[in-house]
Scaffold this motif. Structure first.
Motif, short mmCIF file in Angstrom:
data_model
loop_
_atom_site.label_atom_id
_atom_site.label_comp_id
_atom_site.label_asym_id
_atom_site.label_seq_id
_atom_site.Cartn_x
_atom_site.Cartn_y
_atom_site.Cartn_z
N GLY A 170 0.80 -1.21 0.00
CA GLY A 170 0.00 0.00 0.00
C GLY A 170 0.84 1.26 0.00
O GLY A 170 2.07 1.23 0.17
N VAL A 171 0.16 2.37 -0.19
CA VAL A 171 0.77 3.70 -0.12
C VAL A 171 -0.04 4.54 0.85
O VAL A 171 -1.26 4.38 0.97
CB VAL A 171 0.82 4.38 -1.50
N ILE A 172 0.64 5.44 1.57
CA ILE A 172 -0.03 6.33 2.52
C ILE A 172 0.49 7.75 2.34
O ILE A 172 1.63 7.96 1.91
CB ILE A 172 0.19 5.87 3.97
N ALA A 173 -0.33 8.72 2.68
CA ALA A 173 0.06 10.13 2.62
C ALA A 173 -0.92 10.93 3.46
O ALA A 173 -2.09 10.56 3.60
CB ALA A 173 0.08 10.64 1.18
N GLY A 174 -0.41 12.05 4.01
CA GLY A 174 -1.31 12.90 4.78
C GLY A 174 -0.56 13.96 5.57
O GLY A 174 0.67 14.00 5.59
N GLY A 204 3.55 13.88 5.15
CA GLY A 204 4.22 12.60 5.23
C GLY A 204 3.74 11.68 4.12
O GLY A 204 2.57 11.72 3.73
N ILE A 205 4.63 10.84 3.61
CA ILE A 205 4.28 9.85 2.59
C ILE A 205 4.98 8.54 2.95
O ILE A 205 5.99 8.54 3.67
CB ILE A 205 4.70 10.30 1.17
N SER A 233 -8.68 -4.93 -2.72
CA SER A 233 -8.18 -3.60 -2.36
C SER A 233 -9.01 -2.98 -1.24
O SER A 233 -10.22 -3.20 -1.15
CB SER A 233 -8.16 -2.68 -3.59
N ASP A 234 -8.34 -2.20 -0.42
CA ASP A 234 -8.97 -1.46 0.69
C ASP A 234 -8.52 -0.01 0.65
O ASP A 234 -7.41 0.31 0.18
CB ASP A 234 -8.56 -2.03 2.05
N LEU A 235 -9.35 0.86 1.22
CA LEU A 235 -8.93 2.21 1.58
C LEU A 235 -8.69 2.23 3.08
O LEU A 235 -9.31 1.49 3.84
CB LEU A 235 -10.01 3.23 1.21
N MET A 236 -7.78 3.09 3.53
CA MET A 236 -7.43 3.13 4.94
C MET A 236 -7.34 4.57 5.45
O MET A 236 -6.88 5.46 4.73
CB MET A 236 -6.09 2.43 5.18
N LEU A 237 -7.80 4.79 6.67
CA LEU A 237 -7.62 6.05 7.39
C LEU A 237 -6.92 5.72 8.70
O LEU A 237 -7.37 4.85 9.45
CB LEU A 237 -8.97 6.71 7.65
N ASP A 238 -5.81 6.40 8.98
CA ASP A 238 -4.96 6.01 10.11
C ASP A 238 -4.46 7.27 10.82
O ASP A 238 -3.88 8.16 10.18
CB ASP A 238 -3.77 5.20 9.57
N LEU A 296 -2.00 12.16 10.37
CA LEU A 296 -3.25 11.62 9.84
C LEU A 296 -2.99 11.21 8.40
O LEU A 296 -2.79 12.06 7.53
CB LEU A 296 -4.37 12.66 9.91
N ASN A 297 -2.96 9.89 8.16
CA ASN A 297 -2.66 9.45 6.80
C ASN A 297 -3.81 8.68 6.16
O ASN A 297 -4.58 7.99 6.84
CB ASN A 297 -1.33 8.66 6.74
N PHE A 298 -3.89 8.85 4.86
CA PHE A 298 -4.87 8.16 4.03
C PHE A 298 -4.12 7.16 3.16
O PHE A 298 -3.03 7.47 2.65
CB PHE A 298 -5.64 9.16 3.15
N GLY A 299 -4.68 5.96 3.00
CA GLY A 299 -3.94 4.94 2.28
C GLY A 299 -4.79 4.11 1.34
O GLY A 299 -6.02 4.06 1.44
N TYR A 300 -4.09 3.49 0.41
CA TYR A 300 -4.68 2.53 -0.52
C TYR A 300 -3.87 1.24 -0.39
O TYR A 300 -2.64 1.26 -0.48
CB TYR A 300 -4.65 3.03 -1.95
#
Length: 261
Positions: free
Chosen positions: A16-20, A44-45, A217-222, A252-256
């Motif tokens: 996955g990838v994350i950014a926020g 952050g990424i 596939s999922d979306l993620m909030l972390d 606060l990151n959002f991910g795929y």
């Protein structure tokens, strides 16, 4: 017997990838001021890899149904964050016209951190049921340890522009004062700015949720809290009593996330 053991130990992978946005809490400004905390924000990424114990990639089948397999995942991560830092809040307001206030207003910095680490994630709901679309949302909590390589920056526009000239920094950081811990006789106080690249360890804790987007596939909030085990991550470490804690951040990151089949 061998087949049963193999079924228990199998796993699959997720990428996955994350950014926020990141809020970096450091020795810039006062930690308890909203203007400082929200003003010193960055980005952050990252790339993340999961080991999924509930599913075996070699046979496209579920592993043995144990509590650990159905509720825990191992998360490996490499990430990078950057935050521009300034002194904000009560000490640099327009009502302060002292030379020390001018020194604070003139100083700026950049926190840049490369992270590599591992976290264990706990899902209260069944991972198998989530993968089978029994429900759309899967909350989780995680805890782990990261290695951090920091390359901070520091600068000033005060005086001759040399951040390592003690006449250009806040005077109480470097001279003995009642707000600073006493030093043994004859010992000189450490200069409060150091932009030499350095390494440290940190503890990471987070709470989040996944949303089932497709079968693979999922979306993620972390929401992450990361506490560093030293106070030099931002390149600034003064010892005034109201800013004596180590550096830390909130991210606060959002991910795929994609399941490797």
């Amino acid at each position: 017997m061998l087949q049963t053991a193999h079924s228990q130990l199998g796993f699959s992978h997720e990428l996955g990838v994350i950014a926020g946005p990141v809020q970096f809490r450091s020795d810039f400004g006062s930690r308890n001021e909203g203007e400082t905390n929200f003003g010193n924000s960055g980005i952050g990424i990252g790339l993340i890899h999961y080991i999924n114990f509930s599913y075996r990639a070699d046979c496209n089948c579920y592993t043995t149904d144990t509590y650990f397999n159905d509720h825990f995942k191992l998360r490996n991560e490499i990430s990078w964050n950057k935050t521009k830092l300034n002194h904000l809040g009560q000490w640099v307001g327009p009502e302060n016209v002292t030379p020390d206030a001018d020194r604070l207003r003139a100083q700026s910095g950049v926190a840049k951190n490369l992270d590599i680490g591992t976290q264990i994630e706990f899902f209260p709901l069944s991972i198998r049921d989530f993968q089978g679309f029994a429900y759309s949302f899967a909350p989780f909590v995680s805890l782990g340890v990261h290695y951090t390589y920091s390359t901070p920056e520091a600068s000033t526009t005060y005086g001759d522009g040399d951040i390592f000239n003690e006449n250009n920094i806040y005077s109480f950081w470097y001279r003995d004062d009642t707000r600073l811990p006493p030093l043994p006789s004859g010992q000189q106080r450490q200069y409060p700015i150091d932009v030499t690249p350095h390494s440290s360890w940190s503890m990471v804790a987070s709470v989040g949720v996944r949303y089932k987007l497709t079968k693979l596939s999922d979306l993620m909030l972390d929401l992450r809290w990361q506490y560093y085990f030293d106070d030099w991550v931002d390149g600034l470490n003064h010892e005034l009593s109201f800013n004596k804690n180590n550096d830390w951040l909130v991210w606060l990151n959002f991910g795929y996330i994609y399941y490797l089949d």
